[in-house]
Design a protein around this motif. Structure first.
Motif, mmCIF file in Angstrom:
data_model
loop_
_atom_site.group_PDB
_atom_site.id
_atom_site.type_symbol
_atom_site.label_atom_id
_atom_site.label_comp_id
_atom_site.label_asym_id
_atom_site.label_seq_id
_atom_site.Cartn_x
_atom_site.Cartn_y
_atom_site.Cartn_z
ATOM 1 N N UNK A 257 0.832 -1.215 0.000
ATOM 2 C CA UNK A 257 0.000 0.000 0.000
ATOM 3 C C UNK A 257 0.860 1.257 0.000
ATOM 4 N N UNK A 258 2.160 1.077 0.171
ATOM 5 C CA UNK A 258 3.053 2.223 0.364
ATOM 6 C C UNK A 258 4.209 2.180 -0.617
ATOM 7 N N UNK A 259 3.899 1.762 -1.843
ATOM 8 C CA UNK A 259 4.929 1.679 -2.870
ATOM 9 C C UNK A 259 5.599 3.028 -3.066
ATOM 10 N N UNK A 260 6.911 3.018 -3.210
ATOM 11 C CA UNK A 260 7.624 4.263 -3.480
ATOM 12 C C UNK A 260 8.154 4.963 -2.244
ATOM 13 N N UNK A 261 7.703 4.546 -1.071
ATOM 14 C CA UNK A 261 8.213 5.165 0.157
ATOM 15 C C UNK A 261 9.275 4.269 0.778
ATOM 16 N N UNK A 262 10.168 4.916 1.515
ATOM 17 C CA UNK A 262 11.231 4.193 2.180
ATOM 18 C C UNK A 262 10.715 3.666 3.521
ATOM 19 N N UNK A 263 10.647 2.344 3.655
ATOM 20 C CA UNK A 263 10.066 1.733 4.858
ATOM 21 C C UNK A 263 11.119 0.907 5.578
ATOM 22 N N UNK A 264 11.245 1.126 6.890
ATOM 23 C CA UNK A 264 12.181 0.353 7.701
ATOM 24 C C UNK A 264 11.392 -0.317 8.817
ATOM 25 N N UNK A 265 11.598 -1.631 8.996
ATOM 26 C CA UNK A 265 11.035 -2.300 10.168
ATOM 27 C C UNK A 265 12.156 -3.089 10.836
ATOM 28 N N UNK A 266 12.104 -3.177 12.161
ATOM 29 C CA UNK A 266 13.217 -3.798 12.889
ATOM 30 C C UNK A 266 13.015 -5.300 13.036
ATOM 31 N N UNK A 267 11.769 -5.726 13.166
ATOM 32 C CA UNK A 267 11.443 -7.136 13.413
ATOM 33 C C UNK A 267 10.297 -7.513 12.486
ATOM 34 N N UNK A 268 10.372 -8.693 11.852
ATOM 35 C CA UNK A 268 9.271 -9.105 10.983
ATOM 36 C C UNK A 268 8.675 -10.437 11.469
#
Ligand code: AMP
Length: 175
Positions: A162-173
């Motif tokens: 849903x957030x294509x094109x934005x820089x996304x960082x997550x620490x734990x998946x």
């Protein structure tokens, strides 16, 4: 050693909360542990340290807890996104779809200035609906999204799509 696997040990899985079939990722053990809390804030700060961030937007309510120290460390202001009716001044509102029905998020109309660079911080990205609505509020005010940072990403729910094109960082998946 402090890494994603270590951090995961400070997140508690609660089955069937708040409704049957949901596994709630409870961050309160992480928040209550000084090393885990510090690691989480520092890792989110480090991920965006090289870029311009004028404001950090935190999403009610658990997002506030991480967004405020991230804002402080980045030398940025903090701006809350809240559920309807909580903010006292003029607001912008964004409606977004839930599995059943719709919900709304609000931000003060003067919370961001045109051209400001904004980092979005929340505890968990699940379907991405909350983050998407937050991005829309930011852009409606003429600001730009510098990136989005989350402690936890539930990858099966494909919020990133849903957030294509934005820089996304997550620490734990989690799947
Ligand atoms: P979504 O809009 O589906 O990405 O949901 C994100 C919001 O719901 C975040 O603000 C989270 O705090 C919360 N959330 C959704 N699913 C979970 C979960 N399984 N465990 C903990 N929080 C969740």
């Amino acid at each position: 050693m402090a890494d994603a696997e270590w951090l995961k040990r400070h997140i508690r899985d609660i089955a069937d909360f708040p409704t049957p079939g949901i596994v709630f990722r409870d961050l309160t053990p992480l928040l209550g542990n000084v090393e885990a809390m510090r690691f989480t804030v520092d890792a989110l700060v480090d991920a965006f340290a090289g870029r311009r961030v004028d404001k950090v937007v935190g999403v009610e309510a658990r997002g506030f807890i991480l967004a405020a120290p991230v804002a402080y460390r980045l030398g940025a202001g903090f701006v809350p996104v809240r559920k309807p009716g909580k903010l006292p001044w003029r607001t912008e509102t964004e409606e977004y779809a839930l599995e059943y029905g719709v919900d709304r998020l609000e931000m003060h109309s003067d919370g961001l200035g045109a051209g400001e660079a904004v980092l979005v911080i929340d505890d968990v990205i699940a379907t991405g609906g909350t983050a998407r609505a937050t991005v829309q509020l930011i852009e409606r005010l003429g600001a730009t999204v510098a990136g989005l940072g989350f402690a936890v990403e539930l990858t099966l729910l494909a919020g990133r799509e849903k957030l294509g094109g934005y820089d996304i960082v997550s620490l734990v998946t989690y799947e």
